[in-house]
Write a protein that holds these residues in place. Structure first.
Motif, PDB file in Angstrom:
ATOM      1  N   ALA A  40      51.026  51.098  50.989  1.00 37.91           N
ATOM      2  CA  ALA A  40      51.613  49.763  50.865  1.00 37.91           C
ATOM      3  C   ALA A  40      50.597  48.704  51.309  1.00 37.91           C
ATOM      4  N   ASN A  41      49.904  48.994  52.413  1.00 46.76           N
ATOM      5  CA  ASN A  41      48.901  48.056  52.916  1.00 46.76           C
ATOM      6  C   ASN A  41      47.766  47.852  51.925  1.00 46.76           C
ATOM      7  N   VAL A  42      47.264  48.977  51.372  1.00 43.70           N
ATOM      8  CA  VAL A  42      46.148  48.888  50.422  1.00 43.70           C
ATOM      9  C   VAL A  42      46.576  48.052  49.224  1.00 43.70           C
ATOM     10  N   SER A  43      47.788  48.329  48.709  1.00 45.45           N
ATOM     11  CA  SER A  43      48.243  47.599  47.519  1.00 45.45           C
ATOM     12  C   SER A  43      48.331  46.109  47.827  1.00 45.45           C
ATOM     13  N   HIS A  44      48.886  45.792  48.986  1.00 48.30           N
ATOM     14  CA  HIS A  44      49.025  44.391  49.355  1.00 48.30           C
ATOM     15  C   HIS A  44      47.652  43.720  49.484  1.00 48.30           C
ATOM     16  N   GLU A  45      46.745  44.417  50.170  1.00 43.78           N
ATOM     17  CA  GLU A  45      45.416  43.847  50.410  1.00 43.78           C
ATOM     18  C   GLU A  45      44.638  43.656  49.114  1.00 43.78           C
ATOM     19  N   LEU A  46      44.870  44.550  48.136  1.00 45.15           N
ATOM     20  CA  LEU A  46      44.152  44.418  46.862  1.00 45.15           C
ATOM     21  C   LEU A  46      44.789  43.340  45.992  1.00 45.15           C
ATOM     22  N   LYS A  47      46.120  43.241  46.088  1.00 45.40           N
ATOM     23  CA  LYS A  47      46.824  42.287  45.230  1.00 45.40           C
ATOM     24  C   LYS A  47      46.512  40.848  45.607  1.00 45.40           C
ATOM     25  N   THR A  48      46.399  40.584  46.909  1.00 45.57           N
ATOM     26  CA  THR A  48      46.228  39.192  47.344  1.00 45.57           C
ATOM     27  C   THR A  48      44.993  38.540  46.716  1.00 45.57           C
ATOM     28  N   PRO A  49      43.803  39.139  46.842  1.00 44.66           N
ATOM     29  CA  PRO A  49      42.651  38.477  46.218  1.00 44.66           C
ATOM     30  C   PRO A  49      42.754  38.432  44.694  1.00 44.66           C
ATOM     31  N   ILE A  50      43.366  39.454  44.087  1.00 40.41           N
ATOM     32  CA  ILE A  50      43.453  39.458  42.619  1.00 40.41           C
ATOM     33  C   ILE A  50      44.350  38.315  42.141  1.00 40.41           C
ATOM     34  N   THR A  51      45.465  38.101  42.866  1.00 36.98           N
ATOM     35  CA  THR A  51      46.356  36.991  42.510  1.00 36.98           C
ATOM     36  C   THR A  51      45.593  35.678  42.579  1.00 36.98           C
ATOM     37  N   SER A  52      44.804  35.525  43.618  1.00 35.44           N
ATOM     38  CA  SER A  52      44.095  34.259  43.752  1.00 35.44           C
ATOM     39  C   SER A  52      42.975  34.133  42.712  1.00 35.44           C
ATOM     40  N   LEU A  53      42.311  35.246  42.384  1.00 35.25           N
ATOM     41  CA  LEU A  53      41.279  35.196  41.316  1.00 35.25           C
ATOM     42  C   LEU A  53      41.905  34.743  39.999  1.00 35.25           C
ATOM     43  N   LYS A  54      43.045  35.362  39.679  1.00 35.94           N
ATOM     44  CA  LYS A  54      43.712  35.021  38.415  1.00 35.94           C
ATOM     45  C   LYS A  54      44.131  33.554  38.411  1.00 35.94           C
ATOM     46  N   GLY A  55      44.720  33.126  39.522  1.00 36.89           N
ATOM     47  CA  GLY A  55      45.219  31.751  39.620  1.00 36.89           C
ATOM     48  C   GLY A  55      44.118  30.736  39.376  1.00 36.89           C
ATOM     49  N   PHE A  56      42.977  30.932  40.031  1.00 41.72           N
ATOM     50  CA  PHE A  56      41.896  29.951  39.890  1.00 41.72           C
ATOM     51  C   PHE A  56      41.251  30.020  38.506  1.00 41.72           C
ATOM     52  N   ALA A  57      41.153  31.237  37.933  1.00 44.22           N
ATOM     53  CA  ALA A  57      40.602  31.358  36.580  1.00 44.22           C
ATOM     54  C   ALA A  57      41.514  30.637  35.582  1.00 44.22           C
ATOM     55  N   GLU A  58      42.828  30.818  35.749  1.00 49.34           N
ATOM     56  CA  GLU A  58      43.773  30.163  34.835  1.00 49.34           C
ATOM     57  C   GLU A  58      43.684  28.643  34.955  1.00 49.34           C
TER      58      GLU A  58
END
Ligand code: ADP
Length: 259
Positions: A40-58
């Protein structure tokens, strides 16, 4: 408890009694919970930066990219987040390697030379924060060890000290020959760690101040890796710390590892 029961029959097939086997599964349950928390921790830690990468790219694609100032700002964030993601993946790989292989390739090495080589890599980070970073050596620090693994221990501890020490502070590394051991000390004049937090800092993903640690590129895995690598060298690690005064990490490595 996990209970298993089986009937005991006599020669004529008549019931003589029942065998009950009790398994204490508390430990297994705990391990299972640790594994689930970890995933659960790994998934959360990986998701957070990916969400922000996607957000800024969009946002950039939506037109913010036309303004040079915004473009630079958002691309810088994307770059920083990618760096953090890369560091996290590297730490996860290192952690899994250190947990899998308690086998290390140990042979006589000189800890003093390793410390000097490693500290040199971290000098730019120290200079940036105007932190005085020094190495002191006492005696002959030859010991059995696995150089890349030892380097990683030194890097993780010293870079933590540099991260958690304010501008203008001091970080000292001391290597000292004892009778049967070689001692490695990393000492800083940083923010320190509360006594109640000390037992937890070696846990995977544990961070005293999540926001501060994340902003400084922390993953919460560095000390978990250090602990595994120290144990793989049959060594011990201990911490003394006072909030507002600083921290002192002490590792004792046996000079000889019996195989
Ligand atoms: P991180 O990547 O967050 O630094 P670590 O596993 O290396 O993860 O450390 C766990 C936590 O222990 C850190 O988040 C920090 O709160 C605390 N910590 C580690 N080293 C120090 C230090 N030298 N001074 C103060 N706090 C520290």
């Amino acid at each position: 408890f996990d209970v298993y029961s089986a009937p005991v029959l006599n020669a004529k097939g008549k019931l003589k009694g029942i065998v009950l086997v009790f398994h204490d599964i508390t430990e297994l349950k705990k391990l299972e919970q640790v594994r689930k928390d970890f995933v659960a921790n790994v998934s959360h830690e990986l998701k957070t930066p990916i969400t922000s990468l996607k957000g800024f790219a969009e946002t950039l694609l939506d037109g913010a990219g036309e303004n040079a100032e915004f473009r630079n700002k958002f691309l810088t964030i994307i770059l920083n987040e990618s760096d953090r993601l890369q560091a996290l993946i590297q730490d996860l790989l290192d952690l899994s390697k250190s947990e899998q292989s308690f086998q290390i390739d140990a042979h006589p090495i000189n800890l003093e030379s390793l410390v000097n080589e490693t500290v040199e890599i971290l000098l730019p980070k120290a200079e940036k924060k105007e932190i005085s970073l020094s190495v002191d050596v006492i005696g002959d620090t030859t010991m059995d060890g696995d150089p890349p693994r030892l380097k990683q221990i030194i890097i993780n501890l010293v870079s933590n000290s540099l991260t958690y020490t304010p501008v203008g502070g001091t970080v000292s590394v001391i290597v000292e020959e004892l009778e049967e051991h070689v001692k490695l000390v990393v000492k800083d004049t940083g923010i320190g760690i509360k006594e109640s937090e000390i037992p937890r800092i070696f846990e995977r993903f544990y961070r005293v101040d999540k926001a501060r640690s994340r902003n400084s590129g922390g993953t919460g895995l560095g000390l978990a890796i250090v602990k595994h690598l120290v144990e793989a060298h049959h060594g011990t690690i201990s911490v003394q710390s006072k909030p507002g005064e600083g921290s002192l990490f002490t590792i004792l490595f046996p000079k000889k590892i019996e195989n």
